[in-house]
Design an enzyme around this catalytic site. Structure first.
Site, PDB file in Angstrom:
ATOM      1  N   SER A  25       1.344   8.145  17.250  1.00 32.29           N
ATOM      2  CA  SER A  25       0.989   8.945  16.083  1.00 32.29           C
ATOM      3  C   SER A  25       1.639   8.367  14.822  1.00 32.29           C
ATOM      4  CB  SER A  25       1.381  10.402  16.332  1.00 32.29           C
ATOM      5  OG  SER A  25       0.736  11.276  15.420  1.00 32.29           O
ATOM      6  N   ASP A  74      -8.650  14.201  21.446  1.00 29.50           N
ATOM      7  CA  ASP A  74      -7.680  14.292  20.355  1.00 29.50           C
ATOM      8  C   ASP A  74      -8.315  14.931  19.114  1.00 29.50           C
ATOM      9  OD1 ASP A  74      -5.613  13.904  18.543  1.00 29.50           O
ATOM     10  OD2 ASP A  74      -5.263  11.823  19.130  1.00 29.50           O
ATOM     11  N   HIS A 100      -3.883  14.386  22.222  1.00 25.61           N
ATOM     12  CA  HIS A 100      -3.074  13.575  21.321  1.00 25.61           C
ATOM     13  C   HIS A 100      -1.839  12.973  21.992  1.00 25.61           C
ATOM     14  CE1 HIS A 100      -2.017  12.178  17.342  1.00 25.61           C
ATOM     15  NE2 HIS A 100      -0.817  12.728  17.406  1.00 25.61           N
TER      16      HIS A 100
END
Length: 254
Positions: A82, A207, A235
């Site tokens: 991320s 996601d 995610h």
């Protein structure tokens, strides 16, 4: 300032960078599996976990990258999840000699949705910024829920993330706010044209933060990179599907 790094395992160096609002404890589910094959460096980014954020710093992606470089091995496999994927990408651009292979997990060179580009709706990030001004815990809970959205193990994923988050000190409010600003403002698409090294991109099909529609766009723009989509993950595929994640990751690492 010193960045906290947890070391474990033996083998080639593999550095793991966590995402926004999190800390290096998020890797504890996969660390025992990966440590059989790699020397792991679990990094707390500045302002998160046990890594303090100094007062008055010019908080930027470039600054974060330079701080992390100080604790990197001379040459390493560099994995960022991320927001950590942005940091890892910036390091690959500015210190290519230090990066044997770049791996980004549920990350994008441009997180914010723009014309012709799928990503996080601006109103979502604006909402998080407003929430941060009020209840920090509520903001984190909301973010955890979004991270797990779509996963068939969503409740378990959230519980696990919450437990690991509690293993380290609470993140700095400044780091949280500035991290959201980076997610909203940073666009590395053009810069990453200059990275011709090995690049593995991993995604979760479910996601809600890095939509799967971005995968073919990045495949076309960066044909020298490789992508892999975890069909039942959201995610955080390394949390919802740890054994599959480690198995497939190991098979694709140079």
């Amino acid at each position: 300032m010193s960045i906290t790094v947890e070391l474990t395992g033996k083998g080639p160096d593999l550095v793991l960078l966590h995402g926004w609002g999190m800390n290096s404890a998020v890797w504890h589910g996969v660390a025992p599996l990966l440590a059989n094959h790699y020397r792991l460096h679990l990094v707390d980014l500045p302002g998160f976990g046990a890594s303090a954020l100094p007062d008055g710093v010019d908080y930027s992606l470039e600054w974060l990258a330079e701080e992390v470089v100080k604790v990197l091995p001379e040459r390493t496999i560099l994995l960022g999840w991320s927001l950590g994927g942005l940091v890892a990408s910036q390091i690959a651009l500015t210190h290519p000699q230090r990066v044997q292979q770049l791996i980004t997990v549920a990350s994008s060179p441009c997180f914010l949705a723009r014309e012709g580009w799928p990503g996080i709706a601006p109103k979502v990030l604006d909402g998080f910024q407003q929430m941060l001004k009020g209840d920090f815990n509520q903001t984190i809970e909301r973010f955890l829920a979004i991270q797990a959205m779509g996963s068939e193990h969503a409740r378990d994923d959230i519980r696990q993330l919450r437990r690991w988050l509690a293993e380290r000190p609470a993140p700095s409010p400044v780091a949280l706010a500035e991290g959201l600003r980076l997610l909203a403002e940073v666009d590395l698409r053009a810069a990453m044209d200059n990275w011709q090294g090995s690049w593995l991109r991993l995604y979760g099909r479910l996601d809600a933060l890095v939509p799967r529609a971005v995968v073919p766009l990045l495949d076309a723009r960066f044909p020298h990179s490789s992508s892999l989509v975890f069909e039942k993950a959201s995610h955080a595929p390394f949390i919802s599907h740890p054994e599959e994640f480690c198995r497939r990751l190991g098979a694709m690492i140079d």
